[in-house]
Design a protein around this motif. Structure first.
Motif, PDB file in Angstrom:
ATOM      1  N   MET A   1       0.730  -1.356   0.188  1.00  0.00           N
ATOM      2  CA  MET A   1      -0.076  -0.135   0.035  1.00  0.00           C
ATOM      3  C   MET A   1       0.644   1.383  -0.111  1.00  0.00           C
ATOM      4  O   MET A   1       0.503   2.189  -0.845  1.00  0.00           O
ATOM      5  CB  MET A   1      -1.084   0.031   1.193  1.00  0.00           C
ATOM      6  N   ILE A   2       1.983   1.163   0.634  1.00  0.00           N
ATOM      7  CA  ILE A   2       2.818   2.368   1.109  1.00  0.00           C
ATOM      8  C   ILE A   2       3.445   2.556  -0.322  1.00  0.00           C
ATOM      9  O   ILE A   2       3.644   3.540  -0.894  1.00  0.00           O
ATOM     10  CB  ILE A   2       3.717   2.262   2.236  1.00  0.00           C
ATOM     11  N   PHE A   3       3.924   1.586  -0.879  1.00  0.00           N
ATOM     12  CA  PHE A   3       4.727   1.626  -2.153  1.00  0.00           C
ATOM     13  C   PHE A   3       3.724   2.238  -3.258  1.00  0.00           C
ATOM     14  O   PHE A   3       4.240   2.877  -4.103  1.00  0.00           O
ATOM     15  CB  PHE A   3       5.173   0.112  -2.536  1.00  0.00           C
ATOM     16  N   PHE A  55      -7.835   7.152  -3.334  1.00  0.00           N
ATOM     17  CA  PHE A  55      -6.744   5.937  -3.276  1.00  0.00           C
ATOM     18  C   PHE A  55      -7.200   5.061  -2.178  1.00  0.00           C
ATOM     19  O   PHE A  55      -7.363   3.662  -2.145  1.00  0.00           O
ATOM     20  CB  PHE A  55      -5.188   6.365  -3.131  1.00  0.00           C
ATOM     21  N   CYS A  56      -7.468   5.489  -1.137  1.00  0.00           N
ATOM     22  CA  CYS A  56      -7.823   4.806   0.211  1.00  0.00           C
ATOM     23  C   CYS A  56      -9.110   4.047   0.049  1.00  0.00           C
ATOM     24  O   CYS A  56      -9.176   2.858   0.393  1.00  0.00           O
ATOM     25  CB  CYS A  56      -7.812   5.658   1.570  1.00  0.00           C
ATOM     26  N   GLN A  57     -10.139   4.634  -0.578  1.00  0.00           N
ATOM     27  CA  GLN A  57     -11.591   3.986  -0.701  1.00  0.00           C
ATOM     28  C   GLN A  57     -11.327   2.851  -1.776  1.00  0.00           C
ATOM     29  O   GLN A  57     -11.964   1.917  -1.789  1.00  0.00           O
ATOM     30  CB  GLN A  57     -12.346   5.150  -1.285  1.00  0.00           C
ATOM     31  N   ALA A  58     -10.381   3.100  -2.779  1.00  0.00           N
ATOM     32  CA  ALA A  58     -10.166   2.117  -3.936  1.00  0.00           C
ATOM     33  C   ALA A  58      -9.515   0.839  -3.326  1.00  0.00           C
ATOM     34  O   ALA A  58      -9.535  -0.076  -4.055  1.00  0.00           O
ATOM     35  CB  ALA A  58      -9.520   2.805  -5.053  1.00  0.00           C
ATOM     36  N   ASN A  59      -8.913   0.956  -2.121  1.00  0.00           N
ATOM     37  CA  ASN A  59      -8.139  -0.361  -1.611  1.00  0.00           C
ATOM     38  C   ASN A  59      -9.056  -1.118  -1.131  1.00  0.00           C
ATOM     39  O   ASN A  59      -9.852  -0.749  -0.120  1.00  0.00           O
ATOM     40  CB  ASN A  59      -6.995   0.326  -0.716  1.00  0.00           C
ATOM     41  N   ASN A  61      -8.421  -3.655   0.807  1.00  0.00           N
ATOM     42  CA  ASN A  61      -8.045  -3.769   2.316  1.00  0.00           C
ATOM     43  C   ASN A  61      -8.075  -2.606   3.335  1.00  0.00           C
ATOM     44  O   ASN A  61      -7.189  -2.473   3.884  1.00  0.00           O
ATOM     45  CB  ASN A  61      -6.747  -4.572   2.231  1.00  0.00           C
ATOM     46  N   GLU A  62      -8.793  -1.407   2.663  1.00  0.00           N
ATOM     47  CA  GLU A  62      -8.770  -0.437   3.388  1.00  0.00           C
ATOM     48  C   GLU A  62      -9.235  -0.388   4.592  1.00  0.00           C
ATOM     49  O   GLU A  62     -10.350  -1.109   5.136  1.00  0.00           O
ATOM     50  CB  GLU A  62      -9.571   0.816   2.618  1.00  0.00           C
ATOM     51  N   THR A  63      -8.509  -0.061   5.843  1.00  0.00           N
ATOM     52  CA  THR A  63      -8.729   0.083   7.099  1.00  0.00           C
ATOM     53  C   THR A  63      -8.463   1.294   7.796  1.00  0.00           C
ATOM     54  O   THR A  63      -7.698   2.444   7.267  1.00  0.00           O
ATOM     55  CB  THR A  63      -8.229  -0.769   7.961  1.00  0.00           C
ATOM     56  N   LEU A  64      -8.748   1.677   8.897  1.00  0.00           N
ATOM     57  CA  LEU A  64      -8.394   2.981   9.579  1.00  0.00           C
ATOM     58  C   LEU A  64      -7.041   3.094   9.627  1.00  0.00           C
ATOM     59  O   LEU A  64      -6.540   4.140   9.646  1.00  0.00           O
ATOM     60  CB  LEU A  64      -9.245   3.112  10.877  1.00  0.00           C
ATOM     61  N   ALA A  65      -6.363   1.864  10.052  1.00  0.00           N
ATOM     62  CA  ALA A  65      -4.875   2.052  10.073  1.00  0.00           C
ATOM     63  C   ALA A  65      -4.238   2.558   8.995  1.00  0.00           C
ATOM     64  O   ALA A  65      -3.194   3.156   8.615  1.00  0.00           O
ATOM     65  CB  ALA A  65      -4.474   0.757  10.595  1.00  0.00           C
TER      66      ALA A  65
END
Length: 214
Positions: A1-3, A55-59, A61-65
């Protein structure tokens, strides 16, 4: 995710650079004034915060963390750009041998204010992600994904994103080490005072070659 976030930011900077270059061409090659540059930078940072939420919403495995991690990386990214601008300003002053004019010399309070505004927008959109969907941010994200999936350009930006990610992680670890070591809370001043006291003792114990010792 970071990459992948590093790849997204690298491609966004590429697209934004093309758009900014086009604006300069429309102005007849005249560089932007500092107020106009600030306005463009504000729009840029706000769009980055918006695209990061998409980007977060499209992931899947998106979580609060992961969202908080994305926010921390964005913060390091913005601070890194401000520090880079400070370095360029210092180098310009040293090369020119004089102070920059007020129209060129950046105002650090305003620069960090833009960063704070962008992070506030990121936090708000993290709370209300439905406001992140709009035509402009959607256009940016779609083109970013298209470039990312292009064989040649995608590979190039993945390499750039890799080094970007390494840089962000090192910056985060450095910031955390400063916080946990206490240097962020004034311990550095204590160390400097201790060093100065030690240097003072050494100076007192030092005798000049022409000093008479009884």
């Amino acid at each position: 995710m970071i990459f992948r976030l590093g790849v997204i930011l690298a491609i966004f900077s590429f697209i934004w650079g093309i758009l900014k270059f086009g604006v300069v061409l429309l102005r007849g090659g005249v560089p932007m004034s500092y107020p106009l540059s600030l306005a463009f930078k504000t729009v840029q940072y706000l769009l980055i915060a918006d695209v990061a939420i998409i980007f977060c919403q499209a992931n899947p495995n998106e979580t609060l963390a992961t969202s908080i991690t994305t926010g921390l990386i964005l913060l390091m990214y913005f601070i890194g750009k401000v520090q880079k601008m400070q370095f360029k300003t210092m180098m310009s002053i040293q090369i020119q041998g004089r102070n920059l004019t007020d129209t060129v010399n950046p105002k650090m309070g305003i620069e960090f204010g833009i960063v704070a505004l962008a992070m506030a927008v990121f936090g708000f959109l993290l709370w209300k992600p439905e406001f992140a969907e709009n035509a402009i941010s959607g256009w940016f994200y779609k083109n970013i994904v298209d470039i990312e999936n292009t064989p040649i350009f995608g590979f190039i930006f993945k390499v750039v994103g890799f080094f970007f990610t390494i840089g962000m992680l090192l910056r985060m670890f450095n910031a955390l080490s400063i916080i946990f070591s206490g240097r962020a809370f004034g311990n550095r001043d204590n160390d400097n005072n201790r060093t100065n006291r030690n240097n003072g003792r050494q100076d007192n114990n030092h005798f000049d070659d022409y000093e008479e010792v009884e």
